[in-house]
Design an enzyme around this catalytic site. Structure first.
Site, mmCIF file in Angstrom:
data_model
loop_
_atom_site.group_PDB
_atom_site.id
_atom_site.type_symbol
_atom_site.label_atom_id
_atom_site.label_comp_id
_atom_site.label_asym_id
_atom_site.label_seq_id
_atom_site.Cartn_x
_atom_site.Cartn_y
_atom_site.Cartn_z
ATOM 1 C CE1 TYR A 1 -35.720 47.788 2.154
ATOM 2 C CE2 TYR A 1 -36.398 48.893 4.161
ATOM 3 C CZ TYR A 1 -36.551 47.875 3.252
ATOM 4 O OH TYR A 1 -37.534 46.932 3.426
ATOM 5 C CE LYS B 1 -43.330 52.296 17.798
ATOM 6 N NZ LYS B 1 -44.663 52.049 18.368
ATOM 7 C CG ASP C 1 -47.547 50.870 17.077
ATOM 8 O OD1 ASP C 1 -48.054 50.692 18.190
ATOM 9 O OD2 ASP C 1 -46.967 51.937 16.762
ATOM 10 C CG ASP D 1 -40.654 46.381 2.740
ATOM 11 O OD1 ASP D 1 -41.473 45.892 1.941
ATOM 12 O OD2 ASP D 1 -39.507 45.918 2.891
#
Length: 465
Positions: A158, A228, A329, A353
């Site tokens: 972002y 992640k 995930d 998000d």
């Protein structure tokens, strides 16, 4: 400061002194109605806010609302999507609230919401997600969802550091990566766009500190670092590592990591357990590890017991804030299947998000999902609707104002006006329980009464008690 496009009402400024907000009895709060359905939502929301303040304080306190402009409304009035005066007002008066904004298509500002966050360095995106009894949900046990997301707001992709494919700039970047850095993993360099993902120790740890302070203040049980890092080891993996480092240093007496709890718990269950036996219970697949890695895990057990057994052992750790981590995930699966195992979540921008919107869907949709953007050091905060402008419903007095109303609850809690926040929540809960709802819930609820946007606000006021 002087204003040409906005009128400063009679009232006083909120100030930041000695790391605390000082809120006067008549604080000036900038607000943006928003575009599309924004005006409808704001009218209903302001009526709820003012009624709650009056009911809580009987005229001794009130909000001095200061309208400022951004988005399509600002462009039509002043030819600017984000006038300097709007940024100036949020900067000067510290705390404000906004409805949904239209972001211009094409060049220029990527997102007005992101622009405000970056200009004021509102590095925490705070997104509490909880279930209100009676709200239609696509999952079996939405009542298990009661989480607070701390989403890092200033870094990650972002930050907007990227170059479009086929431009001179991207060719320079790709040439540098290939020629100077020896990168060979860009599969199609001639047609690739390139983005940079900055993640810093400072940015990661100030977010983690805000999450820990919130969890301790609210009596929350755990913080999960969502990342992640198994793939992006030096960005998302570093975010996880820096989060743990902060918890184990600055908040040592108030926190325990999940891995430390296993080590301590094994020792409590068997006081004679050896460090190697303890390591085998802590590390899955220990017997298949290389000798150097085995030695590292055994040393971790030794150091943990030596450093915190006296302060955290004998079950004392069970009363402390648990810090753990989860791959992004897997998290998206487990917030569906094991929602009650999550409490506070600290995560990076993009992950946040995804996770916050996925959770909102579990408890009734983004129409009642509140949001806040905060800099805890400066005191600046903008509370906002988390949904879009829905222009096809503009001026129909139809949509659910819940996102702005619940964002107002966060705002009043931030100001220390807890009585107001409690009244609004009570009114909202009773209104939904009575099955008096707007169209988005009405179409999914059997035996419900359909209300307009303004009528829903009136019902909340009626049910405040």
């Amino acid at each position: 400061m002087t204003y040409q496009t906005a009128r400063v009402p009679a009232g006083e400024k909120i100030e930041r002194r000695a790391k605390e907000l000082h809120v006067p009895n008549q604080p000036i709060l900038p607000f943006i109605r928003g575009d599309g359905t924004g005006p409808d939502i704001w009218r209903a929301s302001q009526a709820v806010f003012d009624a709650a303040v009056e009911r809580a304080y009987h005229g001794q306190r009130r909000v001095a609302w200061m309208e400022v402009f951004a988005g399509e409304t600002a462009y039509r009035k002043f030819g600017e999507w984000l006038p300097d005066e709007t940024v100036q007002a949020f900067n000067e008066f510290l705390v404000g609230i906004k409805g949904p904004l239209t972001t211009p298509v094409g060049g220029g500002i990527r997102s007005l919401n992101v622009a405000l966050r970056q200009i004021l360095d509102l590095y925490v995106c705070l997104r509490p997600v909880r279930y209100f009894q009676g709200v239609p949900s696509p999952v079996r046990h939405p009542e298990n969802v009661d989480m607070v997301i701390f989403r890092e707001n200033s870094e990650d992709i972002y930050a907007g550091v990227e170059w479009a494919a086929d431009t001179l700039e991207v060719k320079k970047v790709i040439n540098f990566l290939q020629d100077e850095m020896g990168v060979k993993k860009i599969r199609f360099p001639a047609s690739s766009g390139i983005g940079i993902k900055p993640v810093s120790r400072e940015g990661s740890q100030r977010l983690m500190a805000a999450a820990i302070e919130y969890a301790l203040r609210r009596g929350r049980k755990s913080i999960t670092l969502v990342h992640k890092g198994n793939i992006m080891k030096f960005t998302e993996g570093a975010f996880r590592d820096w989060g743990y480092q902060l918890a184990q240093s600055r908040y040592r007496d108030q926190c325990v990591t999940q891995r430390e709890s296993w080590i301590l718990g094994n020792k409590e269950a068997n006081s004679d357990i050896s460090d190697e036996e303890n390591a085998k219970l802590v590390e899955p697949g220990y017997d298949m590890l290389a000798e150097a890695k085995k030695a590292q895990v055994v040393e971790e057990v030794k150091q943990t017991l030596a450093s915190i057994w006296s302060s955290h052992g004998d079950g004392k750790w069970k009363k402390l804030l648990m810090v753990k981590d989860a791959i992004a995930d897997i998290t998206l699966q487990q917030i569906l299947t094991r929602a009650n195992e999550f409490d506070v979540i600290a995560t990076m921008n993009l992950n946040g998000d995804y996770v916050s919107d996925a959770l909102a869907a579990q408890v009734g949709g983004i129409g009642i999902a509140p949001g806040a953007n905060i800099n805890y050091e400066s005191g600046h905060a903008i509370f906002e609707a988390t949904h879009g402008t829905a222009p096809k419903y503009a001026n129909l007095d139809k949509v659910n104002p819940g996102s702005v109303i619940l964002s107002g609850v966060l705002m009043f809690e931030y100001l220390g006006w807890q009585e107001v926040a409690d009244l609004i929540l009570h009114g909202l809960e009773r209104t939904i329980a009575a099955k008096t709802v707007t169209y988005d819930f009405h179409r999914l609820m059997e035996g419900a009464t359909l209300l307009k946007c303004s009528e829903f606000g009136d019902a909340i006021v009626k049910h405040m008690g």
